[in-house]
Scaffold this motif. Structure first.
Motif, PDB file in Angstrom:
ATOM      1  N   GLU A  48       0.814  -1.216   0.000  1.00  0.00           N
ATOM      2  CA  GLU A  48       0.000   0.000   0.000  1.00  0.00           C
ATOM      3  C   GLU A  48       0.846   1.264   0.000  1.00  0.00           C
ATOM      4  O   GLU A  48       0.455   2.273  -0.604  1.00  0.00           O
ATOM      5  CB  GLU A  48      -0.957   0.020   1.201  1.00  0.00           C
ATOM      6  CG  GLU A  48      -0.276   0.141   2.544  1.00  0.00           C
ATOM      7  CD  GLU A  48      -1.258   0.512   3.655  1.00  0.00           C
ATOM      8  OE1 GLU A  48      -1.895   1.562   3.560  1.00  0.00           O
ATOM      9  OE2 GLU A  48      -1.356  -0.264   4.610  1.00  0.00           O
ATOM     10  N   GLN A  51       1.992   1.761  -3.539  1.00  0.00           N
ATOM     11  CA  GLN A  51       0.815   2.063  -4.365  1.00  0.00           C
ATOM     12  C   GLN A  51       0.238   3.442  -4.038  1.00  0.00           C
ATOM     13  O   GLN A  51      -0.238   4.147  -4.928  1.00  0.00           O
ATOM     14  CB  GLN A  51      -0.248   0.988  -4.156  1.00  0.00           C
ATOM     15  CG  GLN A  51       0.157  -0.387  -4.673  1.00  0.00           C
ATOM     16  CD  GLN A  51      -1.015  -1.340  -4.714  1.00  0.00           C
ATOM     17  OE1 GLN A  51      -1.947  -1.179  -5.503  1.00  0.00           O
ATOM     18  NE2 GLN A  51      -0.996  -2.355  -3.851  1.00  0.00           N
ATOM     19  N   THR A  52       0.283   3.830  -2.763  1.00  0.00           N
ATOM     20  CA  THR A  52      -0.202   5.152  -2.377  1.00  0.00           C
ATOM     21  C   THR A  52       0.623   6.242  -3.050  1.00  0.00           C
ATOM     22  O   THR A  52       0.080   7.257  -3.526  1.00  0.00           O
ATOM     23  CB  THR A  52      -0.159   5.339  -0.854  1.00  0.00           C
ATOM     24  OG1 THR A  52      -0.974   4.345  -0.226  1.00  0.00           O
ATOM     25  CG2 THR A  52      -0.675   6.716  -0.456  1.00  0.00           C
ATOM     26  N   PHE A  55      -0.518   6.263  -6.768  1.00  0.00           N
ATOM     27  CA  PHE A  55      -1.856   6.844  -6.930  1.00  0.00           C
ATOM     28  C   PHE A  55      -1.831   8.338  -6.604  1.00  0.00           C
ATOM     29  O   PHE A  55      -2.553   9.127  -7.230  1.00  0.00           O
ATOM     30  CB  PHE A  55      -2.859   6.132  -6.035  1.00  0.00           C
ATOM     31  CG  PHE A  55      -3.329   4.804  -6.569  1.00  0.00           C
ATOM     32  CD1 PHE A  55      -3.937   4.712  -7.816  1.00  0.00           C
ATOM     33  CD2 PHE A  55      -3.176   3.642  -5.824  1.00  0.00           C
ATOM     34  CE1 PHE A  55      -4.363   3.491  -8.319  1.00  0.00           C
ATOM     35  CE2 PHE A  55      -3.596   2.414  -6.321  1.00  0.00           C
ATOM     36  CZ  PHE A  55      -4.191   2.335  -7.563  1.00  0.00           C
ATOM     37  N   ALA A 106      -4.056  -1.996  -2.653  1.00  0.00           N
ATOM     38  CA  ALA A 106      -4.595  -1.017  -3.600  1.00  0.00           C
ATOM     39  C   ALA A 106      -5.798  -0.295  -3.008  1.00  0.00           C
ATOM     40  O   ALA A 106      -5.956   0.925  -3.165  1.00  0.00           O
ATOM     41  CB  ALA A 106      -4.982  -1.710  -4.910  1.00  0.00           C
TER      42      ALA A 106
END
Length: 235
Positions: A48, A51-52, A55, A106
């Motif tokens: 995460e 992915q953070t 994003f 995610a």
């Protein structure tokens, strides 16, 4: 003191998507535990942080320095090492658990970025006001979503929840305090940095197992702890 910022449709949309993503992330994480072993889903849910960061770049244009991104990657390797003291190949064999773990990461990543986007979309207010409004609206929306789900799928759960209020109230209070801290931090800085720094939580059970329970730790677990600390230092 001043008036609370007036939420826009954009703000509500970010809260709704973030709240839903967090619910899905939690569902994927729990589902991953039913496949292979606990370590696989837990380890890959920790993607995460990476992915953070990605994003955040795509949705908000939040950038990271090379050192900060290196810190996220180093701490992630440390998390993988801590979560799975055995062989790395064993983690990679947990196909479905691996996919569910990544999906969980995610979900949490999208949620973190949406919460930051929601807070920043408010027209005025300091970071505590913005984060407080965002948290309140998000939890309200999540309560409505999960309440509707339980009424349709598990109507008897409400009664069981009320019966256990003496225990659950403390979990709720501590969870609310933690959420307030998360939302405040993500209002201030890049959500990827916040989620990566939050991995320091892994050291608390690690330290407790040594100091309180006298358990022995392997050299690989020590290496994992050192890598996480090194990543946090880079951050």
């Amino acid at each position: 003191r001043g008036a609370l910022p007036e939420p826009s449709l954009e703000f509500v949309a970010f809260c709704l998507v973030g709240g839903g993503a967090q619910i899905l992330g939690t569902a994927f994480l729990v589902a991953s535990f039913t496949h292979d072993n606990f370590a696989v889903g837990t380890a890959f849910s920790k993607t995460e942080a990476v992915q953070t960061a990605l994003f955040g770049l795509l949705i908000l244009g939040d950038t990271l320095t090379g050192t900060a991104f290196a810190g996220i990657l180093v701490s992630f390797v440390g998390v993988i090492t801590l979560s799975n003291p055995g062989r790395l190949s064993h983690l990679l064999k947990g196909n479905r658990a691996l996919l569910l773990g990544v999906a969980s990461g995610a979900g949490f990543a999208v949620a973190a970025v949406c919460y930051r986007a929601a807070a920043l979309s408010l027209p005025e207010g300091d970071f505590m006001t913005r984060s407080g409004v965002t948290l309140t609206v998000t939890v309200t929306l999540q309560t409505v979503m999960m309440g509707a789900y339980l009424l349709i799928r598990e109507p008897g759960e409400f009664g069981r929840v009320l019966k256990s209020w003496r225990t659950s109230i403390w979990v709720g209070l501590l969870g609310g305090l933690a959420s307030a801290c998360w939302f405040s931090a993500m209002t201030l800085v890049n959500a990827g940095l916040v989620r990566a720094l939050g991995q320091v939580e892994l050291h608390f059970p690690f330290a407790a197992s040594i100091w309180f329970f006298g358990e022995r730790v392997s050299s690989k677990e020590v290496l994992g702890a050192v890598l996480v600390i090194t990543g946090l230092w880079l951050l």
